[in-house]
Design an enzyme around this catalytic site. Structure first.
Site, short mmCIF file in Angstrom:
data_model
loop_
_atom_site.label_atom_id
_atom_site.label_comp_id
_atom_site.label_asym_id
_atom_site.label_seq_id
_atom_site.Cartn_x
_atom_site.Cartn_y
_atom_site.Cartn_z
N LYS A 1 0.89 -1.18 0.00
CA LYS A 1 0.00 0.00 0.00
C LYS A 1 0.92 1.21 0.00
O LYS A 1 1.59 1.50 0.98
CB LYS A 1 -0.89 -0.02 1.25
N GLU B 1 7.22 0.29 12.89
CA GLU B 1 8.33 1.22 13.12
C GLU B 1 7.70 2.61 13.14
O GLU B 1 7.19 3.07 12.13
CB GLU B 1 9.38 1.06 12.02
N CYS C 1 12.63 9.22 10.36
CA CYS C 1 12.32 8.74 11.71
C CYS C 1 13.56 8.68 12.60
O CYS C 1 13.46 8.82 13.81
CB CYS C 1 11.59 7.40 11.66
#
Ligand SMILES: *[C@@H]1O[C@H](CO)[C@@H](O)[C@H](O)[C@H]1NC(C)=O
Length: 477
Positions: free
Chosen positions: A167, A243, A277
């Protein structure tokens, strides 16, 4: 070729894609609805059951290597797509995202014939383990480095013999259409890899709830991660790895190599506008060098002029969307309201009038309780604070619900190792920031999530362990 692999969405719904550096409309992409997701799952399951689950190592290895070749062949096109769609600097996409994507395919291609178990003696005789594919898996990919992160999931999933539904992020889906064409060209059997673009709360949610999907690997926000875990808990208990970002502590000691520390610390919060991140967004600097370091940090980051990510001369691109810009600006306003001291970052001063630009911003002497010291901004906003002792900086570094990546700068090797040992993070980098390596595991502690991407640990996430026990003492029962 393209006609054969591309399918329009069931209800004719679409996602409008824009160029974040101009705000201009770029493309319209089909938005997968529940019926489309179900079709992808059925095709993925058929592929898994018909032959893929028992495919030869050499087949999977050759396909992954072929995909790496094609990614490299079309590197410039893929980098251009990430630049216009995700706002990533073209040269960063080429040098990091695309290059790592190819490297990661090759790394996991090499694992296809090394997925072995162990054998153990037991009282009754012998036992052995084998690693098996899980089945139909899905990944929900973030917009910040979409191609690279997709391949972090695709390569081990495929190496282990799963089928995978991807996706793509609605804010940056264009690489996905291109990747799907490369997958077909590489010769993957139909259904082994399916790519869907769609909204998180429609396509992502349907995948998370689907009873035939056995695993979801997600990289993105904590809020969405929680929803995926809830969906799994409510439905078929599919495996979930998440994550979920970070608030990376960077600890700079007075004895650190000055040039090296500055280069990495500035990169840690300005590269890709801090939309990473593992960004080093909490910067702790030792007392003796604090003022001088802060001054030099400011000099090197405050004047970065944002521009078109496609140009080689651009050092800073846009944030990905108007929403993301508003979110980051909201954090800056909140910091000012909380009386946090602004070092630099005068909103709008040099930003082009169109596009989602936020100037590099830094706050100093930031208190541990300040919102910008605690929450992930995901923007070019540094929170800097002073420390005196090693014990103090360990306590500061650990004072977070996040635990993804930390950095330590010091020339004292034993201190570097003590801190690496004490910091509650899945990754610690010593005298550097931000390296991505296909053979090293990456993932979080605490609320940064669980499960690992990359490395041998990343591969294990995509397998089930079966233990076979054989009774060798038939007569003795
Ligand atoms: C991290 O630091 C905190 C505060 O100093 C401490 O309580 C904790 O034990 C540390 N974690 C580890 C793994 O050493």
């Amino acid at each position: 070729m393209a006609d054969k692999v591309e399918i329009k969405g069931a209800e004719g719904r679409t996602v409008a894609v824009e160029n974040p550096s101009t705000g201009a409309h770029l493309a319209t992409v089909s938005a997968a609805q529940a019926a489309d997701v179900d079709r992808a799952v059925q095709s993925s399951l058929a592929a898994f059951n018909s032959s893929w689950r028992r495919s030869e190592h050499s087949t999977r290895r050759a396909l992954l290597n072929r995909l790496a070749d094609l990614i490299e062949r079309d590197a410039e096109e893929l980098a251009s797509l990430e630049a216009v769609d995700a706002g990533m600097l073209y040269r960063m996409s080429l040098g990091l995202s695309v290059a790592q994507a190819a490297e990661t395919c090759r790394y996991f291609a090499g694992w296809t014939d090394k997925l072995d178990g162990q054998s153990m003696r037991i009282a009754e005789g012998m036992a052995y383990t084998q690693r098996e594919p899980i089945g139909v898996c899905a990944t929900i990919v973030p917009w910040n480095a979409p191609l690279m992160i997709t391949i972090w999931k695709l390569a081990p999933a495929i190496a282990a013999g799963n089928t995978l539904i991807i996706k793509t992020p609605e804010l940056a889906p264009l690489y996905g259409q291109k990747l799907a064409r490369l997958v077909a060209e590489a010769g993957f059997p139909p259904g082994v890899i399916n790519v869907l673009c769609g909204l998180g709360h429609v396509a992502g949610q349907t995948l998370s709830e689907h009873p035939l999907v056995r695993k979801v690997s997600f990289t993105g926000s904590a809020a969405v991660g929680r929803r995926i875990l809830e969906s799994s808990a409510r439905t078929n208990l599919k495996r979930v790895t998440v994550e979920l970002g970070g608030k990376g502590p960077t600890c700079v000691f007075a004895d650190a190599d000055w040039e090296n520390a500055l280069a990495h610390v500035t990169a840690g919060i300005t590269v890709h506008n801090g939309q990473i991140c593992a960004a080093g967004s909490r910067i702790y600097v030792q007392d003796e060098i604090y003022d001088r370091f802060v001054e030099e940090f400011s000099k090197r980051t405050r004047d970065a002029v944002a521009g078109d990510p496609l140009l080689d001369t651009t050092v800073k691109g846009p944030l990905v969307s108007a929403n993301q810009r508003a979110r980051v600006e909201g954090y800056i306003q909140k910091a000012l309201k909380e009386d946090t001291k602004l070092l630099h970052g005068d909103a709008g001063s040099q930003a082009p009038s169109k596009g989602h630009f936020v100037p590099n911003t830094a706050f100093v002497d930031v208190q541990p309780s300040a919102t910008i010291m605690r929450e992930e901004v995901f923007g070019p906003v540094a929170s800097i604070a002073r420390f005196r002792t090693e014990e103090e900086v360990i306590a500061l570094a650990n004072d977070s619900e996040y635990g993804l990546s930390a950095a330590v700068f010091t020339n004292d090797v034993t201190r570097a190792m003590r801190i690496s040992d004490a910091v509650e993070c899945g990754q610690v980098t010593v005298n550097m920031w931000g390296t991505v390596n296909a053979n090293t595991p990456f993932g979080g502690y605490k609320q940064s999530g669980f499960g690992r991407d990359l490395g041998k640990e990343g591969l294990d996430e995509w397998t089930n362990v079966k233990c076979v026990k054989v009774n060798l003492n038939l007569s003795r029962l």
